[in-house]
Design a protein around this motif. Structure first.
Motif, PDB file in Angstrom:
ATOM      1  N   GLU A  18       0.785  -1.250   0.283  1.00  0.00           N
ATOM      2  CA  GLU A  18       0.034  -0.230  -0.368  1.00  0.00           C
ATOM      3  C   GLU A  18       1.278   1.379  -0.100  1.00  0.00           C
ATOM      4  O   GLU A  18       1.029   2.163  -0.659  1.00  0.00           O
ATOM      5  CB  GLU A  18      -1.105  -0.507   1.234  1.00  0.00           C
ATOM      6  CG  GLU A  18      -1.820  -0.938   1.244  1.00  0.00           C
ATOM      7  CD  GLU A  18      -2.742  -0.887   2.017  1.00  0.00           C
ATOM      8  OE1 GLU A  18      -2.184  -0.366   3.177  1.00  0.00           O
ATOM      9  OE2 GLU A  18      -3.903  -1.718   2.445  1.00  0.00           O
ATOM     10  N   MET A  19       1.440   1.206   0.932  1.00  0.00           N
ATOM     11  CA  MET A  19       2.708   2.093   0.859  1.00  0.00           C
ATOM     12  C   MET A  19       3.509   2.261  -0.414  1.00  0.00           C
ATOM     13  O   MET A  19       3.862   3.520  -0.510  1.00  0.00           O
ATOM     14  CB  MET A  19       3.966   2.480   1.790  1.00  0.00           C
ATOM     15  CG  MET A  19       3.308   2.115   3.241  1.00  0.00           C
ATOM     16  SD  MET A  19       4.494   1.445   4.975  1.00  0.00           S
ATOM     17  CE  MET A  19       4.116   3.856   4.971  1.00  0.00           C
ATOM     18  N   ARG A  20       4.050   1.488  -1.432  1.00  0.00           N
ATOM     19  CA  ARG A  20       4.179   1.371  -2.312  1.00  0.00           C
ATOM     20  C   ARG A  20       3.205   2.246  -3.452  1.00  0.00           C
ATOM     21  O   ARG A  20       3.948   3.130  -4.376  1.00  0.00           O
ATOM     22  CB  ARG A  20       5.320   0.627  -3.079  1.00  0.00           C
ATOM     23  CG  ARG A  20       6.443  -0.106  -2.527  1.00  0.00           C
ATOM     24  CD  ARG A  20       6.877  -1.186  -2.997  1.00  0.00           C
ATOM     25  NE  ARG A  20       8.130  -1.817  -2.097  1.00  0.00           N
ATOM     26  CZ  ARG A  20       8.247  -3.016  -2.738  1.00  0.00           C
ATOM     27  NH1 ARG A  20       8.081  -3.727  -3.362  1.00  0.00           N
ATOM     28  NH2 ARG A  20      10.234  -3.060  -1.587  1.00  0.00           N
ATOM     29  N   ALA A  70       1.179   4.035  -2.565  1.00  0.00           N
ATOM     30  CA  ALA A  70       0.984   5.332  -2.265  1.00  0.00           C
ATOM     31  C   ALA A  70       2.172   6.784  -2.549  1.00  0.00           C
ATOM     32  O   ALA A  70       1.698   7.476  -3.864  1.00  0.00           O
ATOM     33  CB  ALA A  70       0.478   5.877  -0.815  1.00  0.00           C
ATOM     34  N   ASN A  71       3.581   6.279  -2.673  1.00  0.00           N
ATOM     35  CA  ASN A  71       4.554   6.784  -3.056  1.00  0.00           C
ATOM     36  C   ASN A  71       4.392   6.932  -4.523  1.00  0.00           C
ATOM     37  O   ASN A  71       4.844   7.917  -5.442  1.00  0.00           O
ATOM     38  CB  ASN A  71       5.597   5.687  -2.462  1.00  0.00           C
ATOM     39  CG  ASN A  71       7.342   6.369  -2.840  1.00  0.00           C
ATOM     40  OD1 ASN A  71       7.671   7.776  -3.423  1.00  0.00           O
ATOM     41  ND2 ASN A  71       8.338   5.775  -2.245  1.00  0.00           N
ATOM     42  N   ASP A  72       4.228   5.602  -5.353  1.00  0.00           N
ATOM     43  CA  ASP A  72       4.547   5.194  -6.296  1.00  0.00           C
ATOM     44  C   ASP A  72       3.102   6.894  -6.983  1.00  0.00           C
ATOM     45  O   ASP A  72       3.376   7.392  -8.220  1.00  0.00           O
ATOM     46  CB  ASP A  72       3.479   4.552  -7.779  1.00  0.00           C
ATOM     47  CG  ASP A  72       5.353   3.571  -7.235  1.00  0.00           C
ATOM     48  OD1 ASP A  72       6.960   4.152  -6.996  1.00  0.00           O
ATOM     49  OD2 ASP A  72       5.017   2.121  -7.555  1.00  0.00           O
ATOM     50  N   GLU A  73       2.034   6.882  -6.726  1.00  0.00           N
ATOM     51  CA  GLU A  73       1.166   7.567  -7.007  1.00  0.00           C
ATOM     52  C   GLU A  73       1.551   9.569  -6.686  1.00  0.00           C
ATOM     53  O   GLU A  73       1.405   9.984  -7.735  1.00  0.00           O
ATOM     54  CB  GLU A  73      -0.121   7.520  -5.652  1.00  0.00           C
ATOM     55  CG  GLU A  73      -0.925   6.468  -7.088  1.00  0.00           C
ATOM     56  CD  GLU A  73      -2.275   5.764  -6.313  1.00  0.00           C
ATOM     57  OE1 GLU A  73      -2.654   6.916  -5.441  1.00  0.00           O
ATOM     58  OE2 GLU A  73      -2.948   5.171  -6.295  1.00  0.00           O
ATOM     59  N   THR A  74       2.363   9.739  -5.320  1.00  0.00           N
ATOM     60  CA  THR A  74       2.508  10.823  -5.134  1.00  0.00           C
ATOM     61  C   THR A  74       4.077  10.916  -5.888  1.00  0.00           C
ATOM     62  O   THR A  74       3.924  12.543  -6.510  1.00  0.00           O
ATOM     63  CB  THR A  74       3.148  10.851  -3.820  1.00  0.00           C
ATOM     64  OG1 THR A  74       1.793   9.806  -3.033  1.00  0.00           O
ATOM     65  CG2 THR A  74       3.203  12.392  -3.146  1.00  0.00           C
ATOM     66  N   TYR A  75       4.874  10.006  -6.233  1.00  0.00           N
ATOM     67  CA  TYR A  75       5.849  10.447  -7.453  1.00  0.00           C
ATOM     68  C   TYR A  75       5.307  10.997  -9.099  1.00  0.00           C
ATOM     69  O   TYR A  75       5.529  12.150  -9.475  1.00  0.00           O
ATOM     70  CB  TYR A  75       6.861   9.094  -8.391  1.00  0.00           C
ATOM     71  CG  TYR A  75       7.729   9.901  -8.894  1.00  0.00           C
ATOM     72  CD1 TYR A  75       9.150  10.656  -8.269  1.00  0.00           C
ATOM     73  CD2 TYR A  75       7.960   9.418  -9.895  1.00  0.00           C
ATOM     74  CE1 TYR A  75       9.967  10.740  -9.277  1.00  0.00           C
ATOM     75  CE2 TYR A  75       8.823   9.188 -10.937  1.00  0.00           C
ATOM     76  CZ  TYR A  75       9.978   9.681 -10.300  1.00  0.00           C
ATOM     77  OH  TYR A  75      10.758   9.684 -10.561  1.00  0.00           O
ATOM     78  N   THR A  76       4.376   9.875  -9.263  1.00  0.00           N
ATOM     79  CA  THR A  76       3.594  10.695 -10.591  1.00  0.00           C
ATOM     80  C   THR A  76       2.965  11.722 -10.747  1.00  0.00           C
ATOM     81  O   THR A  76       3.166  12.792 -11.551  1.00  0.00           O
ATOM     82  CB  THR A  76       2.360   9.262 -10.785  1.00  0.00           C
ATOM     83  OG1 THR A  76       3.270   7.984 -10.984  1.00  0.00           O
ATOM     84  CG2 THR A  76       2.409   9.835 -12.309  1.00  0.00           C
TER      85      THR A  76
END
Length: 171
Positions: free
Chosen positions: A113-115, A117-123
């Motif tokens: 879930e954290m990965r 969320a991190n990928d979405e934020t980076y995008t």
């Protein structure tokens, strides 16, 4: 138990006919009763054999029961306690492993879930950054200029991950 209409008699003729040397016991053994009240003869030795077999079996069981003394019972109790403790330890270890596996699976799901969320934020960050805006700010506000032909030095690495600089680069 005699029936009223039946006749019954005991044969004593054998006693009378027997020789003088015969014993009284053998004569009594061969007496018989005639009529409807006659009982069936059962062999007496068969009863003795059954009782003898039974007494032998009882003796065997008694012999087998003799080793059950206090020492034997104490050893068996200690063995039972050891087996029970080993089984309880096994059950405890099995439950601990199950608990650890469930906690690991929960942590893995949190990591996924954290990965995400991190990928979405980076995008989102990468899509919100406009390179034209950065170029405008760098050139106009900060005074940066493009490099000229003589200012660019190309270096080909020999497989190293870093470059060492021993002197300053001339302008």
């Amino acid at each position: 138990m005699r029936n009223a209409g039946s006749s019954s008699r005991t044969s004593t003729s054998r006693k009378n006919r027997s020789a003088k040397g015969s014993s009284k016991r053998s004569d009594e053994r061969y007496t018989y009763v005639e009529g409807s009240a006659v009982r069936k003869l059962q062999a007496a030795p068969a009863k003795k054999e059954k009782t003898q077999n039974r007494t032998r079996a009882v003796r065997r069981y008694k012999v087998k029961a003799v080793p059950m003394n206090r020492g034997y019972i104490a050893v068996m109790a200690i063995a039972l306690i050891i087996v029970c403790s080993v089984l309880m330890g096994y059950v405890k270890l099995h439950s601990d492993i199950t608990n650890h596996i469930s906690s690991i699976s929960k942590l893995e799901s949190q990591l996924n879930e954290m990965r995400l969320a991190n990928d979405e934020t980076y995008t989102k960050i990468m899509s919100s950054v406009e390179l034209d805006e950065i170029k405008r700010i760098a050139v106009n506000e900060l005074g940066m200029k493009y490099a000229k032909e003589g200012q660019v030095i190309e270096y080909t690495g020999e497989g190293n991950d870093y470059v060492r600089q021993y002197s300053e680069i001339a302008d």
